[in-house]
Motif scaffolding. Structure first.
Motif, PDB file in Angstrom:
ATOM      1  N   ASP A  75      64.615   9.384  18.749  1.00  0.00           N
ATOM      2  CA  ASP A  75      65.590   9.761  16.971  1.00  0.00           C
ATOM      3  C   ASP A  75      64.720   9.239  16.305  1.00  0.00           C
ATOM      4  N   ALA A  76      64.259   8.338  16.278  1.00  0.00           N
ATOM      5  CA  ALA A  76      63.784   7.542  15.334  1.00  0.00           C
ATOM      6  C   ALA A  76      62.244   8.054  15.283  1.00  0.00           C
ATOM      7  N   GLU A  77      61.873   8.765  15.811  1.00  0.00           N
ATOM      8  CA  GLU A  77      60.564   9.374  16.020  1.00  0.00           C
ATOM      9  C   GLU A  77      60.476  10.786  15.640  1.00  0.00           C
ATOM     10  N   ARG A  78      61.406  11.211  16.179  1.00  0.00           N
ATOM     11  CA  ARG A  78      61.850  12.308  15.327  1.00  0.00           C
ATOM     12  C   ARG A  78      62.610  12.041  13.639  1.00  0.00           C
ATOM     13  N   LEU A  79      63.578  11.223  13.126  1.00  0.00           N
ATOM     14  CA  LEU A  79      63.759  10.676  12.034  1.00  0.00           C
ATOM     15  C   LEU A  79      62.900  10.934  11.131  1.00  0.00           C
ATOM     16  N   VAL A  80      61.351   9.985  11.500  1.00  0.00           N
ATOM     17  CA  VAL A  80      59.847   9.976  10.344  1.00  0.00           C
ATOM     18  C   VAL A  80      59.835  11.237  10.005  1.00  0.00           C
TER      19      VAL A  80
END
Ligand SMILES: NC(=O)c1ccc[n+]([C@@H]2O[C@H](COP(=O)([O-])OP(=O)(O)OC[C@H]3O[C@@H](n4cnc5c(N)ncnc54)[C@H](OP(=O)(O)O)[C@@H]3O)[C@@H](O)[C@H]2O)c1
Length: 262
Positions: A75-80
């Motif tokens: 999720d964090a990777e997609r967010l950034v």
């Protein structure tokens, strides 16, 4: 605005505020928008994020709401990725996910594993996981960015209220702030933290509703009150602006003088 005051502006900066729908995160995101930044706000529930993004747009900011669980690497990777795709860059990361202390009050000698893990996940992992891809993006782009963590006076001060996991998580966040500042200085990336005392937000409303608890807290704060979200906004803007260009690895107390008395 004079040249000197220009250094406090966030014009042209892209800020990712994790927990941007929450009490402190929304105040910071909206203050950054007013200071000229484009803002992306992230959290798990869409509705509060969209409300903050709408208020940011109302002051002329470009704003994006992204749902993500920032304790999850994917999720964090997609967010950034979404932030960089939308704005072309990320300059500032604010980690305003955390809290939970009032919902996990246990005696230190009986503190249960489940509550410990939950508080650590909510406060510490939520700070580490989204910062890593954001800083990788900054390094890859040569962006001299800024990370702002939210610690707490509880990183430095014990409290007689069953806070073991929370004080440990916030102590770790203060330590990580210094570590990240040291490691990322070579890229021109600064990392600081703020450590507030109690701020009047929905998350701590139930604690402050207890008159004895509130009197005990306020009685130890020299300025004689708990914090307001507006007390957080200015220091957050300052630490993320060029006015703080030579400040890194610092944990700034926003506490009405509480820690000065200890
Ligand atoms: N309020 C205070 O008095 C005070 C004092 C000192 C320090 N602090 C610190 O300041 C920070 C913010 O506190 P606050 O009072 O603003 O809390 P808050 O209102 O509960 O805001 C936290 C936000 O984080 C989001 N969030 C929680 N878990 C998440 C996850 N896994 N992934 C993505 N988003 C998540 C929540 O939205 P969703 O649930 O929709 O995801 C919520 O909007 C915390 O670190 C807290 O410890 C607060």
């Amino acid at each position: 605005m004079t040249d000197g005051l220009d250094r406090f502006s966030l014009a042209g900066r892209v800020a990712l505020v994790n927990g941007g729908g929450g009490g402190l995160g929304s105040a910071i995101a909206e203050a950054f928008a007013a200071a000229g930044a484009s803002v992306a706000v992230a959290g798990r529930s869409r509705e509060p994020l969209e409300a903050v993004a709408a208020r940011a747009r109302a002051v002329g900011s470009e704003a994006l709401a992204v749902t993500a669980d920032v304790t999850l690497e994917d999720d964090a990777e997609r967010l950034v990725g979404e932030v960089v795709e939308h704005f072309g860059r990320v300059d500032i990361v604010v980690n305003a996910v955390g809290g939970g202390a009032g919902k996990a009050l246990h005696a230190a000698h009986e503190y249960p594993r489940e509550a410990w893990d939950w508080i650590m996940e909510l406060n510490l992992r939520s700070t580490i996981v989204p910062t890593q891809p954001a800083v990788r993006a900054m390094i890859a782009a040569g962006t001299q960015g800024v990370v702002l963590n939210i610690s707490s006076v509880r990183a430095n001060l014990g409290i007689n209220a069953g806070y073991s996991a929370y004080v440990a998580a916030k102590g770790a966040i203060s330590a990580l702030t210094r570590q990240w500042a040291t490691e990322w200085a070579r890229y021109g990336i600064r990392c600081n933290a703020i450590m507030p005392t109690f701020v009047d937000t929905p998350q701590i409303a139930s604690l402050l509703a207890d008159p004895d608890f509130k009197a005990g807290i306020v009685g130890r704060i020299p300025l004689g009150r708990v914090g307001e979200t507006s007390d957080i906004a200015g220091p957050a803007i300052f630490l993320c602006s060029d006015a703080a260009a030579f400040i890194t690895g610092h944990v700034l107390a926003i506490d009405g003088g509480l820690t000065a008395t200890q």
